[in-house]
Each structure stands twice: as structure tokens, then as C-alpha cells.
Motif scaffolding. Structure first.
Motif, PDB file in Angstrom:
ATOM      1  N   SER A  24     -23.019  24.026  -5.403  1.00 50.34           N
ATOM      2  CA  SER A  24     -21.700  23.961  -6.034  1.00 50.34           C
ATOM      3  C   SER A  24     -20.754  23.151  -5.150  1.00 50.34           C
ATOM      4  O   SER A  24     -20.528  23.495  -3.990  1.00 50.34           O
ATOM      5  N   PHE A  25     -20.206  22.072  -5.699  1.00 53.27           N
ATOM      6  CA  PHE A  25     -19.339  21.177  -4.932  1.00 53.27           C
ATOM      7  C   PHE A  25     -18.517  20.328  -5.891  1.00 53.27           C
ATOM      8  O   PHE A  25     -18.790  20.263  -7.082  1.00 53.27           O
ATOM      9  N   THR A  26     -17.506  19.658  -5.350  1.00 52.92           N
ATOM     10  CA  THR A  26     -16.762  18.645  -6.091  1.00 52.92           C
ATOM     11  C   THR A  26     -16.710  17.390  -5.237  1.00 52.92           C
ATOM     12  O   THR A  26     -16.859  17.445  -4.009  1.00 52.92           O
ATOM     13  N   GLY A  27     -16.481  16.255  -5.885  1.00 53.37           N
ATOM     14  CA  GLY A  27     -16.460  14.972  -5.181  1.00 53.37           C
ATOM     15  C   GLY A  27     -17.866  14.468  -4.932  1.00 53.37           C
ATOM     16  O   GLY A  27     -18.827  14.947  -5.518  1.00 53.37           O
ATOM     17  N   GLY A  28     -17.982  13.470  -4.076  1.00 54.74           N
ATOM     18  CA  GLY A  28     -19.291  13.009  -3.640  1.00 54.74           C
ATOM     19  C   GLY A  28     -20.061  12.122  -4.595  1.00 54.74           C
ATOM     20  O   GLY A  28     -21.292  12.118  -4.587  1.00 54.74           O
ATOM     21  N   LYS A  29     -19.381  11.339  -5.424  1.00 54.67           N
ATOM     22  CA  LYS A  29     -20.068  10.414  -6.317  1.00 54.67           C
ATOM     23  C   LYS A  29     -20.909   9.444  -5.486  1.00 54.67           C
ATOM     24  O   LYS A  29     -20.562   9.100  -4.365  1.00 54.67           O
ATOM     25  N   MET A  30     -22.030   9.004  -6.025  1.00 53.44           N
ATOM     26  CA  MET A  30     -22.932   8.092  -5.318  1.00 53.44           C
ATOM     27  C   MET A  30     -22.947   6.742  -6.014  1.00 53.44           C
ATOM     28  O   MET A  30     -22.956   6.664  -7.242  1.00 53.44           O
ATOM     29  N   HIS A  31     -22.957   5.664  -5.216  1.00 57.44           N
ATOM     30  CA  HIS A  31     -22.998   4.295  -5.729  1.00 57.44           C
ATOM     31  C   HIS A  31     -24.188   3.585  -5.095  1.00 57.44           C
ATOM     32  O   HIS A  31     -24.402   3.685  -3.882  1.00 57.44           O
ATOM     33  N   VAL A  32     -24.956   2.872  -5.923  1.00 58.12           N
ATOM     34  CA  VAL A  32     -26.132   2.138  -5.450  1.00 58.12           C
ATOM     35  C   VAL A  32     -26.015   0.697  -5.917  1.00 58.12           C
ATOM     36  O   VAL A  32     -25.653   0.433  -7.063  1.00 58.12           O
ATOM     37  N   VAL A  54     -23.765   4.267  -1.116  1.00 51.43           N
ATOM     38  CA  VAL A  54     -22.598   4.942  -0.554  1.00 51.43           C
ATOM     39  C   VAL A  54     -22.514   6.302  -1.231  1.00 51.43           C
ATOM     40  O   VAL A  54     -22.704   6.412  -2.441  1.00 51.43           O
ATOM     41  N   ILE A  55     -22.238   7.344  -0.449  1.00 49.58           N
ATOM     42  CA  ILE A  55     -21.971   8.661  -1.015  1.00 49.58           C
ATOM     43  C   ILE A  55     -20.547   9.024  -0.612  1.00 49.58           C
ATOM     44  O   ILE A  55     -20.235   9.118   0.575  1.00 49.58           O
ATOM     45  N   GLU A  56     -19.677   9.177  -1.610  1.00 49.88           N
ATOM     46  CA  GLU A  56     -18.265   9.493  -1.355  1.00 49.88           C
ATOM     47  C   GLU A  56     -18.120  10.896  -0.763  1.00 49.88           C
ATOM     48  O   GLU A  56     -19.033  11.721  -0.855  1.00 49.88           O
ATOM     49  N   SER A  57     -16.969  11.173  -0.206  1.00 51.00           N
ATOM     50  CA  SER A  57     -16.695  12.458   0.451  1.00 51.00           C
ATOM     51  C   SER A  57     -16.788  13.639  -0.508  1.00 51.00           C
ATOM     52  O   SER A  57     -16.300  13.572  -1.635  1.00 51.00           O
ATOM     53  N   VAL A  58     -17.397  14.714  -0.013  1.00 53.55           N
ATOM     54  CA  VAL A  58     -17.398  15.978  -0.738  1.00 53.55           C
ATOM     55  C   VAL A  58     -15.999  16.570  -0.588  1.00 53.55           C
ATOM     56  O   VAL A  58     -15.460  16.634   0.518  1.00 53.55           O
TER      57      VAL A  58
END
Length: 117
Positions: free
Chosen positions: A45-53, A94-98
Motif C-alpha cells: 500500500s503506497f501512493t506516488g512512485g510512477k515509473m517511466h521507461v 526512472v521511479i518517482e518518489s513514494v
């Protein structure tokens, strides 16, 4: 590459807490049998952290051709479901901040097993 010669090898387990992120990163493998990377996100369970490739061509410009974004169940079913993502070995990610909570990844290298040849 025949499907029966592809193997996944666990490389690492990553635990992300609030503020954890990965800046521009490209997995560099010393072995020439690596085809790509598979990331499995365990239920968390978390929010944020979208990943871009993105794929960066092997030329002098070094400009990404296309970038793909993945939320991996953020704010929806991430607490109850595994999510996965695969990309070629030469892709940058890139993995954005949780923003809150914790997330857990298992990272595998996808390899071409030449021992059958």
C-alpha cells in the motif's frame, strides 16, 4: 531466442519508503546473455512512485525515442495485487518518489540460457 531457453534470475529485492526513488538508471550487466529486466511489485500500500521507461538509441544524440509511463496500481489495487513490468536491458528507467506507505519490488534479469546449445 527460443522460449524454452529464457530464464529469470533474481537480482535484488527493493524496499521503498516515503521519499524513496530511483533517478535515471540503466541496468548495466556484465554478462552478454542478458535480454532484459523484469520487475515484480509485490502487494503493498503506497501512493506516488510512477515509473517511466524509455529506450535511448545507441548513437551520439542519446535522445530517448519514446517514454512509457506506468502506475503499477498506485492508489487502486496495489495493496492486493502483484504488478509487473518488463523492459529490454538497454532501456533507461526512472521511479518517482513514494509519497506515502511502502512498496516492494523483486528485480530479475531475463537471460538467454545457452547451456542447451
Amino acid at each position: 531466442v527460443k522460449a524454452d531457453r529464457v530464464r529469470a534470475r533474481l537480482s535484488m529485492m527493493l524496499l521503498f519508503g516515503k521519499g524513496s526513488r530511483i533517478g535515471e538508471c540503466c541496468n548495466t550487466y556484465k554478462a552478454d546473455d542478458v535480454l532484459g529486466t523484469m520487475i515484480i511489485q509485490l502487494p503493498s500500500s503506497f501512493t506516488g512512485g510512477k515509473m517511466h521507461v524509455c529506450h535511448v538509441p545507441d548513437d551520439d544524440a542519446g535522445i530517448a525515442t519514446e517514454t512509457y509511463s506506468f502506475d503499477l496500481g498506485v492508489n487502486s489495487d496495489s495493496a492486493y495485487t502483484c504488478h509487473y513490468l518488463c523492459h529490454y536491458a538497454d532501456c533507461m528507467y526512472v521511479i518517482e518518489s513514494v509519497e506515502s506507505g511502502h512498496r516492494i519490488f523483486l528485480m530479475y534479469s531475463i537471460r538467454h540460457d545457452r547451456s542447451f546449445a
